[in-house]
Design a protein around this motif. Structure first.
Motif, PDB file in Angstrom:
ATOM      1  N   ASN A   1       0.830  -1.200   0.000  1.00 15.14           N
ATOM      2  CA  ASN A   1       0.000   0.000   0.000  1.00 15.14           C
ATOM      3  C   ASN A   1       0.867   1.253   0.000  1.00 15.14           C
ATOM      4  O   ASN A   1       0.609   2.214  -0.740  1.00 15.14           O
ATOM      5  CB  ASN A   1      -0.923  -0.015   1.225  1.00 15.14           C
ATOM      6  CG  ASN A   1      -1.886   1.153   1.246  1.00 15.14           C
ATOM      7  OD1 ASN A   1      -2.647   1.362   0.306  1.00 15.14           O
ATOM      8  ND2 ASN A   1      -1.876   1.920   2.327  1.00 15.14           N
ATOM      9  N   LEU A   2       1.911   1.234   0.817  1.00 19.98           N
ATOM     10  CA  LEU A   2       2.817   2.386   0.900  1.00 19.98           C
ATOM     11  C   LEU A   2       3.564   2.597  -0.413  1.00 19.98           C
ATOM     12  O   LEU A   2       3.637   3.714  -0.930  1.00 19.98           O
ATOM     13  CB  LEU A   2       3.802   2.191   2.045  1.00 19.98           C
ATOM     14  CG  LEU A   2       4.864   3.284   2.214  1.00 19.98           C
ATOM     15  CD1 LEU A   2       4.212   4.648   2.445  1.00 19.98           C
ATOM     16  CD2 LEU A   2       5.796   2.940   3.368  1.00 19.98           C
ATOM     17  N   ARG A   3       4.107   1.528  -0.952  1.00 16.99           N
ATOM     18  CA  ARG A   3       4.840   1.645  -2.209  1.00 16.99           C
ATOM     19  C   ARG A   3       3.924   2.145  -3.333  1.00 16.99           C
ATOM     20  O   ARG A   3       4.302   3.023  -4.122  1.00 16.99           O
ATOM     21  CB  ARG A   3       5.444   0.300  -2.612  1.00 16.99           C
ATOM     22  CG  ARG A   3       6.225   0.380  -3.925  1.00 16.99           C
ATOM     23  CD  ARG A   3       6.450  -1.013  -4.498  1.00 16.99           C
ATOM     24  NE  ARG A   3       7.515  -1.711  -3.819  1.00 16.99           N
ATOM     25  CZ  ARG A   3       8.803  -1.598  -4.146  1.00 16.99           C
ATOM     26  NH1 ARG A   3       9.158  -0.789  -5.131  1.00 16.99           N
ATOM     27  NH2 ARG A   3       9.712  -2.283  -3.515  1.00 16.99           N
ATOM     28  N   GLY A   4       2.710   1.601  -3.380  1.00 21.92           N
ATOM     29  CA  GLY A   4       1.759   2.031  -4.404  1.00 21.92           C
ATOM     30  C   GLY A   4       1.443   3.510  -4.296  1.00 21.92           C
ATOM     31  O   GLY A   4       1.369   4.217  -5.306  1.00 21.92           O
ATOM     32  N   ALA A   5       1.263   3.997  -3.059  1.00 19.93           N
ATOM     33  CA  ALA A   5       0.968   5.419  -2.850  1.00 19.93           C
ATOM     34  C   ALA A   5       2.150   6.281  -3.282  1.00 19.93           C
ATOM     35  O   ALA A   5       1.973   7.322  -3.932  1.00 19.93           O
ATOM     36  CB  ALA A   5       0.636   5.672  -1.380  1.00 19.93           C
ATOM     37  N   LEU A   6       3.363   5.861  -2.936  1.00 23.22           N
ATOM     38  CA  LEU A   6       4.550   6.618  -3.317  1.00 23.22           C
ATOM     39  C   LEU A   6       4.713   6.674  -4.838  1.00 23.22           C
ATOM     40  O   LEU A   6       5.039   7.725  -5.411  1.00 23.22           O
ATOM     41  CB  LEU A   6       5.794   5.995  -2.683  1.00 23.22           C
ATOM     42  CG  LEU A   6       5.921   6.143  -1.156  1.00 23.22           C
ATOM     43  CD1 LEU A   6       7.044   5.259  -0.632  1.00 23.22           C
ATOM     44  CD2 LEU A   6       6.165   7.597  -0.768  1.00 23.22           C
ATOM     45  N   GLU A   7       4.485   5.550  -5.499  1.00 18.24           N
ATOM     46  CA  GLU A   7       4.616   5.511  -6.959  1.00 18.24           C
ATOM     47  C   GLU A   7       3.584   6.401  -7.630  1.00 18.24           C
ATOM     48  O   GLU A   7       3.887   7.107  -8.604  1.00 18.24           O
ATOM     49  CB  GLU A   7       4.488   4.070  -7.452  1.00 18.24           C
ATOM     50  CG  GLU A   7       5.678   3.190  -7.073  1.00 18.24           C
ATOM     51  CD  GLU A   7       5.481   1.743  -7.450  1.00 18.24           C
ATOM     52  OE1 GLU A   7       4.319   1.360  -7.786  1.00 18.24           O
ATOM     53  OE2 GLU A   7       6.469   0.974  -7.424  1.00 18.24           O
TER      54      GLU A   7
END
Length: 224
Positions: A115-121
């Protein structure tokens, strides 16, 4: 992806840095305040900055202030603001002026690395990211605003005085209205807000209806 992190809690900041590095994200800055973040980012701009909503010295809105300043100085940097609580009014300051490359997540959800990586991307690509719980609260707020929009100006005044704890007699005295007129307004408020009771003679159910009406008013006011 290169990420800067600003979070005043050293323990949470270190945990976040560790989480990011374990999935191959380079952390270029680990700062304990908004001022430190702005200074260090100027020297080495990252792709995205993660900023805590509450930062020193007052732990109120410094994170939002730092995030908006970062967006102003470095429009190419994505900004993801984190908060431990659903603080919609403060967070919405991030999304003024046709926002791009900005997001707002609750801290409970950043422990999910995907979830965090997706938001950052997404933020890095120029998208806007808003936590689902925040979206849900905004939808509920819109619904409550629509509910209250059914009330006339006088009915809103009456409901506001109910929220302050005034009885019908007290409301009548404040607004220079007869007891019958106040009763009519209160009855109209209950009807328009679709607040019902099981019927019967006046009693506890009427107090409960007043509480429900006041809660509707307070919740809508809380989101403004």
């Amino acid at each position: 992806m290169r990420v800067a992190v600003a979070e005043d809690s050293g323990i949470f900041r270190q945990a976040l840095v560790t989480l990011l590095t374990t999935v191959g994200i380079e952390v270029t800055v680990s700062a304990g305040s908004g001022e430190e973040l702005l200074a260090r980012v100027a020297e080495d701009p990252p792709d995205v900055a993660i900023v805590d909503l509450h930062m020193p010295p007052t732990h109120t809105n410094e994170g939002v202030v730092a995030a908006r300043e970062l967006m102003r100085r470095h429009p190419g940097i994505g900004v993801l603001v984190l908060s431990a609580f659903n603080e919609t009014p403060q967070a919405m300051e991030l999304f003024r002026d046709q926002p791009r490359r900005v997001g707002y997540l609750l801290k409970d959800h950043v422990t999910d690395v995907d979830n965090l990586r997706g938001a950052l991307e997404r933020v890095m690509r120029g998208e806007v990211v808003i936590d689902p719980e925040v979206v849900s609260r905004l939808v509920e707020a819109r619904h409550r605003e629509r509910e209250l929009s059914r009330l006339s100006g006088r009915e809103r005044e009456v409901l506001g005085l109910m929220a302050e704890g005034h009885s019908n007699a007290g409301i009548g005295k404040r607004l220079h209205l007869s007891a019958r007129t106040v009763e009519d307004h209160v009855r109209a408020i209950f009807t328009k807000l679709k607040i019902t009771s099981s019927g019967g003679p006046p009693g506890p159910q009427d107090s409960n209806k007043r509480v429900l009406a006041v809660l509707t008013w307070l919740r809508a006011a809380e989101t403004r």
